[in-house]
Design an enzyme around this catalytic site. Structure first.
Site, PDB file in Angstrom:
ATOM      1  N   THR A  86       0.874  -1.185   0.000  1.00  0.00           N
ATOM      2  CA  THR A  86       0.000   0.000   0.000  1.00  0.00           C
ATOM      3  C   THR A  86       0.912   1.236   0.000  1.00  0.00           C
ATOM      4  O   THR A  86       1.006   1.941   1.001  1.00  0.00           O
ATOM      5  CB  THR A  86      -0.932   0.016   1.226  1.00  0.00           C
ATOM      6  OG1 THR A  86      -0.144  -0.220   2.420  1.00  0.00           O
ATOM      7  CG2 THR A  86      -2.009  -1.034   1.139  1.00  0.00           C
ATOM      8  N   ARG A 154       8.555  -6.165  12.714  1.00  0.00           N
ATOM      9  CA  ARG A 154       9.669  -5.286  12.348  1.00  0.00           C
ATOM     10  C   ARG A 154      10.601  -6.055  11.439  1.00  0.00           C
ATOM     11  O   ARG A 154      10.939  -7.208  11.740  1.00  0.00           O
ATOM     12  CB  ARG A 154      10.449  -4.868  13.615  1.00  0.00           C
ATOM     13  CG  ARG A 154       9.689  -3.956  14.529  1.00  0.00           C
ATOM     14  CD  ARG A 154      10.283  -3.947  15.910  1.00  0.00           C
ATOM     15  NE  ARG A 154      10.153  -5.253  16.556  1.00  0.00           N
ATOM     16  CZ  ARG A 154      10.648  -5.541  17.762  1.00  0.00           C
ATOM     17  NH1 ARG A 154      11.325  -4.634  18.433  1.00  0.00           N
ATOM     18  NH2 ARG A 154      10.473  -6.744  18.289  1.00  0.00           N
ATOM     19  N   ALA A 255      17.954   9.043  19.666  1.00  0.00           N
ATOM     20  CA  ALA A 255      18.126  10.072  18.635  1.00  0.00           C
ATOM     21  C   ALA A 255      19.029   9.512  17.540  1.00  0.00           C
ATOM     22  O   ALA A 255      19.822   8.608  17.776  1.00  0.00           O
ATOM     23  CB  ALA A 255      18.747  11.316  19.260  1.00  0.00           C
ATOM     24  N   CYS A 263       7.601   1.700   6.148  1.00  0.00           N
ATOM     25  CA  CYS A 263       6.363   1.897   6.909  1.00  0.00           C
ATOM     26  C   CYS A 263       6.216   3.287   7.511  1.00  0.00           C
ATOM     27  O   CYS A 263       5.286   4.011   7.149  1.00  0.00           O
ATOM     28  CB  CYS A 263       6.257   0.840   8.007  1.00  0.00           C
ATOM     29  SG  CYS A 263       5.973  -0.788   7.318  1.00  0.00           S
ATOM     30  N   ARG A 330      14.216   1.377   1.376  1.00  0.00           N
ATOM     31  CA  ARG A 330      13.150   2.349   1.117  1.00  0.00           C
ATOM     32  C   ARG A 330      13.198   3.480   2.154  1.00  0.00           C
ATOM     33  O   ARG A 330      13.183   3.216   3.346  1.00  0.00           O
ATOM     34  CB  ARG A 330      11.781   1.642   1.122  1.00  0.00           C
ATOM     35  CG  ARG A 330      11.618   0.728  -0.094  1.00  0.00           C
ATOM     36  CD  ARG A 330      10.331  -0.053  -0.058  1.00  0.00           C
ATOM     37  NE  ARG A 330      10.377  -1.198   0.824  1.00  0.00           N
ATOM     38  CZ  ARG A 330       9.394  -2.102   0.934  1.00  0.00           C
ATOM     39  NH1 ARG A 330       8.299  -1.977   0.221  1.00  0.00           N
ATOM     40  NH2 ARG A 330       9.508  -3.123   1.756  1.00  0.00           N
TER      41      ARG A 330
END
Ligand code: NAD
Length: 433
Positions: A86, A154, A255, A263, A330
């Site tokens: 998606t 994950r 951090a 995602c 990605r």
């Protein structure tokens, strides 16, 4: 149970492998013919620890098969999982074309009662649209149920996350579908993992809200890290102190150089789009998204401000994947880091334990090497983008012998500042200088 899984990507393959390993008979369907013929030969298209072995074992034992034949897969299954992509649409919203295509096929080929499970991450209200697409394509009036069963795995620990999840969320509208889903997940529930049964819309929103919350924590800590740098505090100590508060907890307070992957970025964007479409404020998430985009540019700016002219400088890069134990590139922060350094004239030599191939689609003009030390030969600086375990305790004296200058820019705060300075490096990290 006979189950079809549409989509042989991260989520589809992990779902198919794990459910087959629990004794179900799985047909995994994809439109990518090369992917399917490779899977039939035992070649798994993604790097995910334990996945290849699980697929090969269950394939040999006849509990999992791969096909492009959607009709046969639908007709031979009682339950159909939709686990197709998606991706982000043009205006930030989730593109649902792949999901609806599967729904149309189900409508066309349905031959009896089916439980249709949305496992893809989809906006609130999508189940209603899936139902419409199935109905519109039905020639006979056969009964079916839609279920929302979002996936929380994950990458890098996907098998473990599927088999021992924090929770399983099942959004249903009928007892029949609820009982089917409970029986699929009973072997996992047996290990003490909670199953939360909700209405469909709540289940759909739980997924987006969870990812958006995790992204918010990351952007929040990145913003605080800047103040640490300006004022001379240490973000790791700040995070530790915050995390000891039971109401906050220690996870997702690190951090770094921003979140990436397939995602968080797209899910935050999609939730912003949904909030706006439905007339709700989206300002918190817009700030999270903007802060993350800024954060990806923080490390190259730091390199520039410290080293000044980067023309012709040789920079070693450790880590390209958006996080360890995956080859997924990605939205990886490394893309921004490397591109910015190249724009300033630096020459990049990179090492990533598994993401070299996938990175070639996103990065150009990089020299790749096969081990981290080869990247350091004559390097003016080292930039760390991904916290692979093998970077955590390197041979510092060997590094110093190889490097021309001793700058280390650590985007993941993996070293102790005092130790690395003692070793003679000029060390810059996030929120700690
Ligand atoms: P992916 O891109 O790795 O795989 C999607 C697969 O679907 C591709 O192989 C594609 O060819 C196939 N496909 C597309 N249209 C199809 C069709 N009509 N029929 C059959 N196959 C089709 O995607 P992914 O990372 O597995 O993500 C799938 C969904 O799960 C997304 O909604 C994603 O947001 C969600 N999700 C992903 C993760 C993750 O870590 N990757 C975690 C939780 C949820």
């Amino acid at each position: 149970m006979k189950i079809a899984v549409f989509g042989a990507g991260y989520v589809g393959l992990v779902t198919a492998a794990c459910l087959s390993n629990l004794g179900n008979f799985i047909t995994c369907v994809d439109i990518d013919t090369t992917r399917i013929s490779n899977l039939k030969k035992g070649i798994v298209p993604i790097f995910e620890p334990g996945l290849t072995e699980l697929i090969q074992t269950n394939f040999k034992e006849g509990r999992i098969d791969f096909t492009t034949d959607d009709k046969a897969a639908i007709q031979n299954s009682d339950v159909i999982f939709i686990a197709v992509g998606t991706p982000q649409g043009d205006t930030g919203e989730a593109y649902l074309g792949h999901v609806f295509k599967v729904a149309e096929s189900i409508g066309k080929y349905i031959n009896g009662y089916k439980v249709i499970v949305d496992k893809s991450t989809v906006p609130i209200g999508t189940a209603d649209q899936v139902r419409k697409h199935v109905k519109k394509n039905q020639t006979k009036n056969l009964d079916f149920d839609i279920v929302s069963n979002p996936e929380f795995l994950r990458e890098g620990q996907a098998i473990n996350d599927f088999m021992i999840p924090d929770r399983i969320v099942i959004g249903v509208e009928s007892d029949k579908a609820k009982n089917t889903m409970l029986s699929i997940y009973r072997p996992i529930e047996r290990t003490g993992r909670p199953i939360l049964v909700t209405d469909i819309k709540s289940a759909e929103l739980i997924k987006y809200a969870s990812n958006a919350m995790l992204a918010t924590r990351i952007s929040f800590m990145n913003q605080i890290s800047k103040l640490c740098e300006v004022m001379g505090a240490d973000i790791k100590l700040v995070a530790k102190g915050m995390g000891l508060d039971d109401r906050i907890g220690p996870r997702f307070l690190q951090a770094g150089i921003g979140y990436g992957g397939s995602c968080f970025p797209k899910d935050v964007q999609a939730l912003i789009a949904t909030l706006k479409q439905k007339g709700c404020e989206a300002d918190i998430l817009e700030a999270v998204d903007n802060a993350n985009a800024r954060q990806k540019a923080v490390m190259p700016a730091k390199v520039k401000s410290v080293m000044k002219d980067l023309k012709g400088k040789k920079i070693a890069v450790w880590g390209l994947a958006f996080k360890p134990k995956t080859d997924d590139m990605r939205e990886a922060p490394s893309i921004v880091v490397v591109n910015e350094l190249q724009k300033m004239g630096a020459k990049i030599t990179a090492f990533d334990p598994v993401a070299e191939e996938t990175s070639k689609k996103f990065l150009k003009d990089i020299s790749y090497v096969r081990n981290p030390y080869d990247a350091l030969k004559d390097a003016d600086a080292l930039v760390i983008n991904t916290e692979w375990d093998e970077f955590r305790s390197p041979d510092f004296p060997r590094m110093k012998k190889l490097m021309k200058d001793y700058y280390i820019f650590d985007g993941r705060n993996i070293y102790e500042t005092s130790e690395i300075k003692r070793q003679g490096f000029k060390y810059y990290s996030i929120g700690r200088n």
